[in-house]
Design an enzyme around this catalytic site. Structure first.
Site, PDB file in Angstrom:
ATOM      1  CB  VAL A  91      -9.045   2.278  -4.850  1.00  0.00           C
ATOM      2  CG1 VAL A  91      -8.708   1.783  -6.254  1.00  0.00           C
ATOM      3  CG2 VAL A  91      -8.003   3.296  -4.376  1.00  0.00           C
ATOM      4  CG  HIS A 149      -8.761  -2.614  -2.488  1.00  0.00           C
ATOM      5  ND1 HIS A 149      -9.693  -1.877  -3.176  1.00  0.00           N
ATOM      6  CD2 HIS A 149      -8.575  -1.980  -1.315  1.00  0.00           C
ATOM      7  CE1 HIS A 149     -10.041  -0.830  -2.459  1.00  0.00           C
ATOM      8  NE2 HIS A 149      -9.390  -0.863  -1.306  1.00  0.00           N
ATOM      9  CG  ASN A 180     -12.257  -0.480   3.692  1.00  0.00           C
ATOM     10  OD1 ASN A 180     -12.634  -0.957   4.769  1.00  0.00           O
ATOM     11  ND2 ASN A 180     -11.112   0.165   3.565  1.00  0.00           N
ATOM     12  CG  ASP A 207      -2.046   0.978   1.138  1.00  0.00           C
ATOM     13  OD1 ASP A 207      -3.206   0.538   1.036  1.00  0.00           O
ATOM     14  OD2 ASP A 207      -1.782   2.205   1.163  1.00  0.00           O
TER      15      ASP A 207
HETATM   16  P1  DGP Z   1      -9.574   1.718   0.413  1.00  0.00           P
HETATM   17  O1  DGP Z   1      -9.750   2.887   1.340  1.00  0.00           O
HETATM   18  O2  DGP Z   1     -10.020   0.401   1.024  1.00  0.00           O
HETATM   19  O3  DGP Z   1     -10.158   1.971  -0.958  1.00  0.00           O
HETATM   20  O4  DGP Z   1      -8.000   1.600   0.244  1.00  0.00           O
HETATM   21  C1  DGP Z   1      -7.319   1.911  -0.925  1.00  0.00           C
HETATM   22  C2  DGP Z   1      -5.846   1.821  -0.605  1.00  0.00           C
HETATM   23  O5  DGP Z   1      -5.132   1.925  -1.816  1.00  0.00           O
HETATM   24  C3  DGP Z   1      -5.318   2.945   0.311  1.00  0.00           C
HETATM   25  O6  DGP Z   1      -4.861   2.371   1.534  1.00  0.00           O
HETATM   26  C4  DGP Z   1      -4.188   3.572  -0.463  1.00  0.00           C
HETATM   27  C5  DGP Z   1      -3.926   2.577  -1.577  1.00  0.00           C
HETATM   28  N1  DGP Z   1      -3.532   3.200  -2.829  1.00  0.00           N
HETATM   29  C6  DGP Z   1      -4.216   4.159  -3.507  1.00  0.00           C
HETATM   30  N2  DGP Z   1      -3.569   4.485  -4.632  1.00  0.00           N
HETATM   31  C7  DGP Z   1      -2.461   3.688  -4.672  1.00  0.00           C
HETATM   32  C8  DGP Z   1      -1.397   3.557  -5.609  1.00  0.00           C
HETATM   33  O7  DGP Z   1      -1.328   4.219  -6.642  1.00  0.00           O
HETATM   34  N3  DGP Z   1      -0.436   2.645  -5.324  1.00  0.00           N
HETATM   35  C9  DGP Z   1      -0.471   1.877  -4.191  1.00  0.00           C
HETATM   36  N4  DGP Z   1       0.519   1.026  -3.999  1.00  0.00           N
HETATM   37  N5  DGP Z   1      -1.470   1.978  -3.297  1.00  0.00           N
HETATM   38  C10 DGP Z   1      -2.446   2.869  -3.542  1.00  0.00           C
END
Ligand code: DGP
Length: 113
Positions: free
Chosen positions: A95, A99, A86, A29
């Protein structure tokens, strides 16, 4: 192709990828909330668990198995960890690509928000 996770799947934006196969991909993350904070996602763009069809439901087992294997590799299988999905706006999903978060490496709160 405006989904950020689809762009990671396609290799169009970089990520610290720890595992991938024909169905799932796992990476760190970008905004870690714990010493170990990984995301396990399906390659296929499924917006959230609500959109998961019955035919695709085995993907969830695959995602859990992948997270469990990665927890072993990251050496948090014994100490314990949390798997979180989530779902939707009030569920805190930012997002819109299914996931699973794998969080561990510290004592996590007993409350779930
Ligand atoms: P959620 O709130 O459950 O939708 O978590 C989405 C997660 O995705 C958040 O903890 C940050 C992560 N995230 C968002 N954009 C990126 C990215 O471009 N790269 C990576 N590695 N993680 C990301």
């Amino acid at each position: 192709m405006d989904c950020i996770f689809c762009q990671i799947v396609a290799g169009k934006i970089p990520a610290d990828i720890l595992y991938q196969d024909e169905e799932v991909i796992a990476f760190r993350d970008i905004n870690p909330l714990a010493p170990v904070h990984l995301l396990v996602i399906p390659r296929k763009h499924i917006p959230s668990p609500v959109q998961l069809s019955e035919a695709e439901s085995s993907l969830m087992g695959k995602m859990v198995n992948t997270a469990n294997q990665l927890a072993k590799k990251e050496d948090i299988a014994e100490s314990g960890y949390r798997l979180v999905i989530n779902c939707g706006q009030q569920g805190g999903q930012g997002v819109p690509h299914l996931h699973m978060h794998l969080l561990g490496g510290r004592q996590l709160s007993a409350t779930l928000g």
